[in-house]
Design a protein around this motif. Sequence first.
Motif, PDB file in Angstrom:
ATOM      1  N   GLY A 123      66.648  -7.286  38.365  1.00 36.16           N
ATOM      2  CA  GLY A 123      65.937  -6.120  37.874  1.00 36.16           C
ATOM      3  C   GLY A 123      64.828  -6.506  36.917  1.00 36.16           C
ATOM      4  O   GLY A 123      64.637  -7.677  36.572  1.00 36.16           O
ATOM      5  N   ALA A 124      64.071  -5.518  36.476  1.00 30.82           N
ATOM      6  CA  ALA A 124      62.973  -5.759  35.534  1.00 30.82           C
ATOM      7  C   ALA A 124      63.528  -6.296  34.221  1.00 30.82           C
ATOM      8  O   ALA A 124      64.571  -5.837  33.743  1.00 30.82           O
ATOM      9  CB  ALA A 124      62.210  -4.470  35.286  1.00 30.82           C
ATOM     10  N   PRO A 125      62.858  -7.283  33.624  1.00 32.38           N
ATOM     11  CA  PRO A 125      63.362  -7.855  32.375  1.00 32.38           C
ATOM     12  C   PRO A 125      63.275  -6.875  31.206  1.00 32.38           C
ATOM     13  O   PRO A 125      62.267  -6.190  31.021  1.00 32.38           O
ATOM     14  CB  PRO A 125      62.460  -9.074  32.144  1.00 32.38           C
ATOM     15  N   ASP A 126      64.334  -6.812  30.445  1.00 33.56           N
ATOM     16  CA  ASP A 126      64.408  -6.034  29.212  1.00 33.56           C
ATOM     17  C   ASP A 126      64.371  -7.030  28.062  1.00 33.56           C
ATOM     18  O   ASP A 126      65.247  -7.895  27.948  1.00 33.56           O
ATOM     19  CB  ASP A 126      65.700  -5.220  29.199  1.00 33.56           C
ATOM     20  N   THR A 127      63.360  -6.945  27.210  1.00 30.95           N
ATOM     21  CA  THR A 127      63.193  -7.936  26.140  1.00 30.95           C
ATOM     22  C   THR A 127      64.259  -7.759  25.065  1.00 30.95           C
ATOM     23  O   THR A 127      64.423  -6.682  24.496  1.00 30.95           O
ATOM     24  CB  THR A 127      61.799  -7.837  25.515  1.00 30.95           C
ATOM     25  N   VAL A 128      64.978  -8.843  24.792  1.00 31.19           N
ATOM     26  CA  VAL A 128      66.011  -8.873  23.766  1.00 31.19           C
ATOM     27  C   VAL A 128      65.430  -9.371  22.447  1.00 31.19           C
ATOM     28  O   VAL A 128      65.695  -8.824  21.380  1.00 31.19           O
ATOM     29  CB  VAL A 128      67.177  -9.775  24.226  1.00 31.19           C
ATOM     30  N   LEU A 129      64.618 -10.455  22.506  1.00 30.56           N
ATOM     31  CA  LEU A 129      63.993 -11.020  21.307  1.00 30.56           C
ATOM     32  C   LEU A 129      62.664 -11.621  21.701  1.00 30.56           C
ATOM     33  O   LEU A 129      62.588 -12.422  22.635  1.00 30.56           O
ATOM     34  CB  LEU A 129      64.891 -12.097  20.685  1.00 30.56           C
ATOM     35  N   ARG A 130      61.606 -11.255  20.989  1.00 32.36           N
ATOM     36  CA  ARG A 130      60.281 -11.829  21.236  1.00 32.36           C
ATOM     37  C   ARG A 130      59.770 -12.473  19.952  1.00 32.36           C
ATOM     38  O   ARG A 130      60.383 -12.386  18.898  1.00 32.36           O
ATOM     39  CB  ARG A 130      59.301 -10.754  21.713  1.00 32.36           C
ATOM     40  N   GLY A 131      58.648 -13.167  20.079  1.00 34.01           N
ATOM     41  CA  GLY A 131      58.010 -13.721  18.898  1.00 34.01           C
ATOM     42  C   GLY A 131      58.478 -15.098  18.487  1.00 34.01           C
ATOM     43  O   GLY A 131      58.160 -15.568  17.382  1.00 34.01           O
ATOM     44  N   ILE A 132      59.228 -15.790  19.358  1.00 30.37           N
ATOM     45  CA  ILE A 132      59.570 -17.181  19.077  1.00 30.37           C
ATOM     46  C   ILE A 132      58.320 -18.018  19.357  1.00 30.37           C
ATOM     47  O   ILE A 132      57.773 -17.955  20.457  1.00 30.37           O
ATOM     48  CB  ILE A 132      60.726 -17.658  19.976  1.00 30.37           C
ATOM     49  N   PRO A 133      57.810 -18.758  18.383  1.00 32.18           N
ATOM     50  CA  PRO A 133      56.564 -19.504  18.602  1.00 32.18           C
ATOM     51  C   PRO A 133      56.645 -20.425  19.822  1.00 32.18           C
ATOM     52  O   PRO A 133      57.698 -20.990  20.130  1.00 32.18           O
ATOM     53  CB  PRO A 133      56.399 -20.300  17.306  1.00 32.18           C
TER      54      PRO A 133
ATOM     55  N   LYS B  42      62.070 -20.428   6.827  1.00 29.20           N
ATOM     56  CA  LYS B  42      63.138 -19.555   7.306  1.00 29.20           C
ATOM     57  C   LYS B  42      62.630 -18.197   7.775  1.00 29.20           C
ATOM     58  O   LYS B  42      63.387 -17.419   8.355  1.00 29.20           O
ATOM     59  CB  LYS B  42      64.212 -19.394   6.229  1.00 29.20           C
ATOM     60  N   GLU B  43      61.345 -17.934   7.554  1.00 30.24           N
ATOM     61  CA  GLU B  43      60.751 -16.706   8.090  1.00 30.24           C
ATOM     62  C   GLU B  43      60.294 -16.888   9.532  1.00 30.24           C
ATOM     63  O   GLU B  43      59.993 -15.911  10.222  1.00 30.24           O
ATOM     64  CB  GLU B  43      59.561 -16.278   7.228  1.00 30.24           C
ATOM     65  N   SER B  44      60.230 -18.125  10.003  1.00 26.89           N
ATOM     66  CA  SER B  44      59.809 -18.420  11.366  1.00 26.89           C
ATOM     67  C   SER B  44      61.038 -18.622  12.247  1.00 26.89           C
ATOM     68  O   SER B  44      62.075 -19.115  11.796  1.00 26.89           O
ATOM     69  CB  SER B  44      58.938 -19.682  11.402  1.00 26.89           C
TER      70      SER B  44
ATOM     71  N   ASP C 168      69.459  -9.675   7.490  1.00 31.32           N
ATOM     72  CA  ASP C 168      68.418  -9.068   8.316  1.00 31.32           C
ATOM     73  C   ASP C 168      67.715 -10.092   9.200  1.00 31.32           C
ATOM     74  O   ASP C 168      66.630  -9.837   9.709  1.00 31.32           O
ATOM     75  CB  ASP C 168      67.386  -8.365   7.438  1.00 31.32           C
ATOM     76  N   SER C 169      68.338 -11.259   9.409  1.00 33.28           N
ATOM     77  CA  SER C 169      67.688 -12.329  10.158  1.00 33.28           C
ATOM     78  C   SER C 169      68.622 -12.888  11.227  1.00 33.28           C
ATOM     79  O   SER C 169      69.843 -12.980  11.022  1.00 33.28           O
ATOM     80  CB  SER C 169      67.259 -13.459   9.216  1.00 33.28           C
ATOM     81  N   VAL C 170      68.047 -13.287  12.363  1.00 35.22           N
ATOM     82  CA  VAL C 170      68.832 -13.943  13.416  1.00 35.22           C
ATOM     83  C   VAL C 170      68.911 -15.453  13.189  1.00 35.22           C
ATOM     84  O   VAL C 170      69.576 -16.158  13.956  1.00 35.22           O
ATOM     85  CB  VAL C 170      68.246 -13.655  14.816  1.00 35.22           C
TER      86      VAL C 170
END
Length: 406
Positions: free
Chosen positions: A181-191, A225-227, A249-251
């Motif tokens: 199926g179409a991808p559902d984004t779980v986490l974005r913004g990883i450099p 640690k913000e990246s 508040d961080s993964v």
Amino acid sequence: MRGALFGRVQSPAVRRGVLAAAASAALLLSAACSGGGGGGGDGGASGRPAGSPTAAGSASPASPSRSADLPPEKGSAKVVSTLTENLKSPWGLAALPGGDLLVSSRDEGTVHRIDGGSGKQTLLGSVPGVSPAGEGGLLGLAVSSTFGADQLVYAYFTTTSDNRIVRMSYDEKRPAGQQLGAPDTVLRGIPKGSIHNGGRIAFGPDKMLYAGTGETGDTGLSQDKESLAGKILRMTPDGEPVHGNPEADSVVYSYGHRNVQGLAWDAEKRLWAAEFGQNTWDELNLIEPGGNYGWPEVEGEEGEDGFIDPVAQWKTSDASPSGIAYAQGSIWMAGLRGERLWRIPLSGEKAGEPLADPQAFLEGEHGRLRTVVGAGSDRLWLVTSNTDGRGTKKPGDDRVLQVEVE
């Protein structure tokens, strides 16, 4: 570095107690080394010295009274069959309930299902948005910890702007090539970068999703640690921070990593990770929440305050580690440039040091080794990586091999 004294794998706890006995310890034989092929952060030869593996301390022979449930000091690994052949740039591998496998193609951006008995390949489909280049592309795969109920497949891949994790429904009743199926984004913004994109994902014993990322060649990101770069991430299946993470508040789960490509849990539910070094030491680390693993301030075992030393380390020519798995009381680590499968027997002790020196198997027999996944109590699935532009391709490459281990 202290680990350079003998050129062998050692336990950190023991080395600190036996430096005075170094002369006798040096009688241990070093493991053989091979050239391997490649370049750059994905197991390349650029600027990397040859040498034998070394570790973060000398592993003492187990006493006769050691627990019978510990693994033997010496093990074995032999390829018993080839499950399938002619894969193109395989990277991620995930086991489905029932024994079939899913495999991703880094450069093609596709996912295939492999019958666990016959090896027959069935195209599930292409993942939209994948932008392969350098070490980026369609990387790790994982099936949901509740796959029987939700039929979800997770993927880590590189886009034109970032690395991200998505999930897709899988319907095997649909025609081949149209089953995702179409991808559902779980986490974005990883450099993202041309190198060091990390890419391994896995569900842990806690049913949370873990991901290993790379620092993209920008070394400063590992200590930021913000990246999300140069980290191990822990999140809910929906991509949210988990209660109990170091920061609410961080993964971000641990930091100071260079390029994590192997994640596995042992029988004690401890998390282990393998990562590329630069010019000196590749590492196997026992992961602690909030732990700082040193990059780029240190590489390998340095014993410096504030940084967690690796449990074992290798000359980069002997490893360039990618996937890892746990079986028969040991961590099994696939080597790209090293072109071998490493066995690291664990003591089961809280400190996590190896029971004995790691052993190398299959050296140079199948080329670069990318991914290793458990296939039962004494079996592993092992994926070769000779069609990624850095290996020496042979007829039939790439393959999924079944390996019997002890």
